[in-house]
Design a protein around this motif. Structure first.
Motif, PDB file in Angstrom:
ATOM      1  N   ASN A  72      27.002-113.815  39.973  1.00 47.72           N
ATOM      2  CA  ASN A  72      25.774-113.186  39.512  1.00 47.72           C
ATOM      3  C   ASN A  72      24.556-113.924  40.025  1.00 47.72           C
ATOM      4  OD1 ASN A  72      25.441-114.884  37.406  1.00 47.72           O
ATOM      5  ND2 ASN A  72      26.180-113.416  36.021  1.00 47.72           N
ATOM      6  N   GLY A  73      23.233-113.673  39.409  1.00 49.72           N
ATOM      7  CA  GLY A  73      22.056-114.336  39.567  1.00 49.72           C
ATOM      8  C   GLY A  73      22.093-115.758  38.983  1.00 49.72           C
ATOM      9  N   HIS A  74      22.776-116.079  38.169  1.00 47.69           N
ATOM     10  CA  HIS A  74      22.998-117.054  37.337  1.00 47.69           C
ATOM     11  C   HIS A  74      24.025-118.200  37.992  1.00 47.69           C
ATOM     12  CE1 HIS A  74      20.149-115.735  34.093  1.00 47.69           C
ATOM     13  NE2 HIS A  74      20.962-114.601  34.185  1.00 47.69           N
ATOM     14  N   GLU A  75      24.725-117.869  39.169  1.00 48.62           N
ATOM     15  CA  GLU A  75      25.500-118.548  39.560  1.00 48.62           C
ATOM     16  C   GLU A  75      26.800-118.616  38.991  1.00 48.62           C
ATOM     17  OE1 GLU A  75      25.670-119.300  43.105  1.00 48.62           O
ATOM     18  OE2 GLU A  75      23.383-118.323  43.177  1.00 48.62           O
ATOM     19  N   ILE A  76      27.234-117.557  37.948  1.00 48.29           N
ATOM     20  CA  ILE A  76      28.427-117.557  37.308  1.00 48.29           C
ATOM     21  C   ILE A  76      29.085-116.348  37.539  1.00 48.29           C
ATOM     22  CG2 ILE A  76      27.544-119.304  35.512  1.00 48.29           C
ATOM     23  CD1 ILE A  76      27.088-116.935  33.509  1.00 48.29           C
ATOM     24  N   THR A  77      30.169-115.998  37.344  1.00 46.45           N
ATOM     25  CA  THR A  77      30.975-114.841  37.400  1.00 46.45           C
ATOM     26  C   THR A  77      30.363-113.952  36.589  1.00 46.45           C
ATOM     27  OG1 THR A  77      33.078-116.384  37.671  1.00 46.45           O
ATOM     28  CG2 THR A  77      33.216-113.882  37.745  1.00 46.45           C
ATOM     29  N   LEU A 111      33.921-116.052  26.583  1.00 49.33           N
ATOM     30  CA  LEU A 111      33.914-117.225  25.700  1.00 49.33           C
ATOM     31  C   LEU A 111      33.204-118.297  26.537  1.00 49.33           C
ATOM     32  CD1 LEU A 111      37.350-116.866  24.128  1.00 49.33           C
ATOM     33  CD2 LEU A 111      35.258-116.183  23.256  1.00 49.33           C
ATOM     34  N   LYS A 112      33.515-118.526  27.805  1.00 47.80           N
ATOM     35  CA  LYS A 112      33.055-119.540  28.665  1.00 47.80           C
ATOM     36  C   LYS A 112      32.627-118.990  29.882  1.00 47.80           C
ATOM     37  CE  LYS A 112      35.417-123.401  26.292  1.00 47.80           C
ATOM     38  NZ  LYS A 112      36.006-124.656  26.470  1.00 47.80           N
ATOM     39  N   PRO A 113      31.698-119.359  30.718  1.00 49.33           N
ATOM     40  CA  PRO A 113      31.232-119.003  32.138  1.00 49.33           C
ATOM     41  C   PRO A 113      32.466-119.598  32.838  1.00 49.33           C
ATOM     42  CG  PRO A 113      29.926-120.823  31.460  1.00 49.33           C
ATOM     43  CD  PRO A 113      30.682-120.635  30.360  1.00 49.33           C
ATOM     44  N   THR A 114      32.649-118.897  34.142  1.00 50.53           N
ATOM     45  CA  THR A 114      33.346-119.223  35.250  1.00 50.53           C
ATOM     46  C   THR A 114      32.594-119.399  36.479  1.00 50.53           C
ATOM     47  OG1 THR A 114      34.204-116.986  35.760  1.00 50.53           O
ATOM     48  CG2 THR A 114      35.534-118.342  34.290  1.00 50.53           C
TER      49      THR A 114
END
Length: 167
Positions: A72-77, A111-114
């Motif tokens: 996504n736009g935050h560079e996380i899945t 729970l945690k970003p990927t």
């Protein structure tokens, strides 16, 4: 890509002739049911590279590697991809051979970003099955870290009514 290995797939084989061909040849002598049939037609999951590592009645394990398109736009899945991955694993766990089972609902906790390049594993198991309803828990991990938990609620559809001959 995305197809379960022959070892991981539970199938019902139906002979089409006295000389039926083995499943490895890919002929029509093999009729998939339950989870194997569902996944064979699941173009969305296959397109995302989801693989079925193993499954059986009431449980499943799937894998997926995060690609550029999933960020996504935050560079996380994007959470929708994690949900879809967990939901596919849920579908593999709740579709017993000979049944057609669908989701009646599902909830996920991130729970945690990927990130791009992460290999995720989802393990699902049946918590309870009563009549045509069931509850399944899916744990999505990256290595030893739990990154998401998903709870799915299932409903097995009644068998189709036999066709009546026209008069």
């Amino acid at each position: 890509m995305g197809e379960p290995s022959p070892e991981a797939t539970t199938t019902a084989r139906t002979a089409t002739s006295a000389d039926s061909t083995s499943a490895e040849s890919g002929t029509d002598s093999e009729q998939l049911t339950g989870a194997a049939a569902m996944f064979a037609n699941d173009r969305a999951s296959q397109h995302l590279g989801i693989t079925v590592d193993d499954h059986g009645p009431g449980w499943a394990q799937c894998s997926m590697t995060i690609t550029d398109i999933m960020a996504n736009g935050h560079e996380i899945t994007h959470g929708g991809y994690i949900f879809l991955f967990a939901d596919t694993t849920f579908a593999m766990a709740c579709n017993y051979p000979g049944s057609i089972t669908v989701a009646s609902g599902g909830d996920i906790d991130f729970l945690k970003p990927t990130y791009v390049g992460d290999k995720l594993i989802a393990r699902g198991k049946e918590i309870v099955k009563q009549g045509r309803s069931g509850i399944y828990d899916i744990e999505v991990t990256r290595g030893d870290e739990i990154v998401a938990t998903y709870r799915g609620r299932s409903r097995t559809l009644p068998p189709p009514k036999p066709a009546t001959p026209s008069t």
